[in-house]
Enzyme design. Sequence first.
Site, PDB file in Angstrom:
ATOM      1  N   GLU A 284      24.723 -61.351  66.517  1.00 32.31           N
ATOM      2  CA  GLU A 284      24.554 -61.088  64.620  1.00 32.31           C
ATOM      3  C   GLU A 284      24.460 -62.423  64.130  1.00 32.31           C
ATOM      4  OE1 GLU A 284      23.490 -57.963  64.109  1.00 32.31           O
ATOM      5  OE2 GLU A 284      24.742 -57.123  65.012  1.00 32.31           O
ATOM      6  N   TRP A 287      21.658 -63.548  65.163  1.00 27.20           N
ATOM      7  CA  TRP A 287      20.532 -62.926  63.758  1.00 27.20           C
ATOM      8  C   TRP A 287      20.353 -63.784  63.202  1.00 27.20           C
ATOM      9  CZ3 TRP A 287      16.681 -59.552  64.502  1.00 27.20           C
ATOM     10  CH2 TRP A 287      16.676 -58.433  65.680  1.00 27.20           C
ATOM     11  N   TRP A 315      -0.158 -47.354  51.225  1.00 29.91           N
ATOM     12  CA  TRP A 315       1.484 -46.864  51.030  1.00 29.91           C
ATOM     13  C   TRP A 315       0.738 -46.144  49.944  1.00 29.91           C
ATOM     14  CZ3 TRP A 315       4.628 -48.316  53.782  1.00 29.91           C
ATOM     15  CH2 TRP A 315       4.824 -49.993  54.350  1.00 29.91           C
ATOM     16  N   ASN A 350      25.371 -51.490  57.933  1.00 32.73           N
ATOM     17  CA  ASN A 350      24.052 -51.965  58.271  1.00 32.73           C
ATOM     18  C   ASN A 350      23.142 -51.168  58.869  1.00 32.73           C
ATOM     19  OD1 ASN A 350      22.032 -54.214  59.247  1.00 32.73           O
ATOM     20  ND2 ASN A 350      23.016 -52.778  61.439  1.00 32.73           N
ATOM     21  N   TRP A 368       7.126 -51.359  51.815  1.00 35.80           N
ATOM     22  CA  TRP A 368       8.624 -52.719  51.796  1.00 35.80           C
ATOM     23  C   TRP A 368       8.931 -52.973  50.896  1.00 35.80           C
ATOM     24  CZ3 TRP A 368       9.214 -57.323  53.512  1.00 35.80           C
ATOM     25  CH2 TRP A 368       7.515 -58.272  53.138  1.00 35.80           C
ATOM     26  N   TRP A 391      13.870 -55.738  56.364  1.00 36.05           N
ATOM     27  CA  TRP A 391      12.882 -55.070  55.700  1.00 36.05           C
ATOM     28  C   TRP A 391      11.260 -55.023  56.688  1.00 36.05           C
ATOM     29  CZ3 TRP A 391      12.938 -50.656  53.625  1.00 36.05           C
ATOM     30  CH2 TRP A 391      14.356 -51.236  51.969  1.00 36.05           C
TER      31      TRP A 391
END
Length: 476
Positions: A284, A287, A315, A350, A368, A391
């Site tokens: 993590e 990340w 969208w 998360n 988004w 996102w």
Amino acid sequence: MTNIIIFWHRRDLRLSDNIGLSKAYQKSSKLVGLFCLDPNILQRDDIAPARVNYMLGCLRNLQESYQKLGGQLLIFQGQPTKIIPEVAKSLKVNCVIWNNDVEPYSKERDKQVKEALQEKGITSETYWDQLLHAPGEILTKSNNDPYKVYTPFWRSWVKEDKANIAESIEKLDSLSDEEINTVKNIGLIDLPTAKDLGYGWDIPLLLELGETAAKEQLHYFCNSTIYSYQEQRNFPAIDGTSKLSPAFKFGVIGIREVWQTTIEAYENTRSDEARENIQTWQQEIAWREFYQHCLYFFPELAEGPYREEFQDFPWDNNEDHFQAWCEGKTGYPIVDAAMRQLNETGWMHNRCRMIVASFLTKDLMINWQWGEKYFMQKLIDGDLSANNGGWQWSASSGMDPKPLRIFNPASQAQKYDPDGEYIRLWVPEISSLDTEYLVTGKIPPLEAHSCGYPQPIVDHKHQQREFKERYKQIKN
Ligand SMILES: Cc1cc2nc3c(=O)[nH]c(=O)nc-3n(C[C@H](O)[C@H](O)[C@H](O)COP(=O)(O)OP(=O)(O)OC[C@H]3O[C@@H](n4cnc5c(N)ncnc54)[C@H](O)[C@@H]3O)c2cc1C
């Protein structure tokens, strides 16, 4: 007379394990800390009250730490491009030091500050501090390019040696009253409260304020929860993650110290399983670094979808649906629980961030970027690189083009909140209903009505088919 040196704090609200600050201290013990409340940031429309409260609280704490060492942290309000050079000139310093950042705004601002200092004949030094590996240190073996995919990035990243904890600073020499007086007209202020700035927040924050609290949380986590992280991190009703994200965001904890603590945890156990859990947490951390490297090399990520075909995605952008999503009134209990956790606490688990992001983009078919902005308006840990990365990953518009992911809210709740504990906590009006109704979301209309809970605003199966159809069209 001892030379004064300025250390400009930004996302590093701590004294320990701070590379730039250590370098400044090596040059002079007459080191003054400076922080600038920047209107370009604080007047944006995506600022979260919880985040401002955490930041200001940590600044207050840092100010006290400076005082304990005999020094000062001066707070200014205004444009850093003007303030930093003027303060440096007034205090007759010949060097200003700060730690680099990856965000496009910060990079441009820092360039301008550097140039303005240069014009006044003042040097500046910058260091990489907030990452274990700076952008450019982890590149593909084949072409020396930045990685665009996480797994190979992680494999290279984990193999590289990590730096040791930076040297601490000890006693500081303070500025004289006369010296302070020279900067009084350049925007020097007393540290305001968040309320003064219009960001009132009365709810306890996710993490206690300041460096000591962040270290305590790190040690608590690395002595206990980390050993079962891999399994427990997915269950939002369990306290199975570190809750250190606000400290990472504002650099209230040093990344080398974090790494060192995970290594100690690793060495304290011989169990392979426990070690795997520790490595999952280290992943993590990687990340976080991956998304920061991505933003550094591909600043266009901040502006829109990385994959061009998504520019034209049709969208729906239904405002009523967006409002229902924001308020946690979609009729999908796991989605509503998560959104209410965010609204009420400034933080979301998360697993739930992934569920609600998938729901907004794939079920409601809302751009988004609306969700990205709403998260920034609420999150205590809101951070451009991690948020944008999360996102774009959820919307499938990012740089890691995996097969199309669509989360089914019911399967997610059945798997990760099997007893409906998390849903009951955050959606109290349905807490007395059968667990089966809560996790499947199939609440009989009469029961839902009597609880004052909405019917699902869309049909997941239908929307999933529709999204796939539209996705096919943009791919062709
Ligand atoms: C749509 C979406 C938006 C997100 N927005 C943010 C954000 O604005 N700020 C933020 O810090 N994280 C964000 N995340 C990542 C992640 O949800 C949070 O970092 C995590 O929930 C914070 O809780 P923790 O500190 O207990 O995490 P832990 O599980 O203990 O993880 C430790 C640390 O690793 C980092 N980290 C963990 N997961 C990720 C990840 N997927 N991407 C990047 N870093 C990660 C964080 O710094 C975190 O504090 C987002 C994820 C998604 C799916």
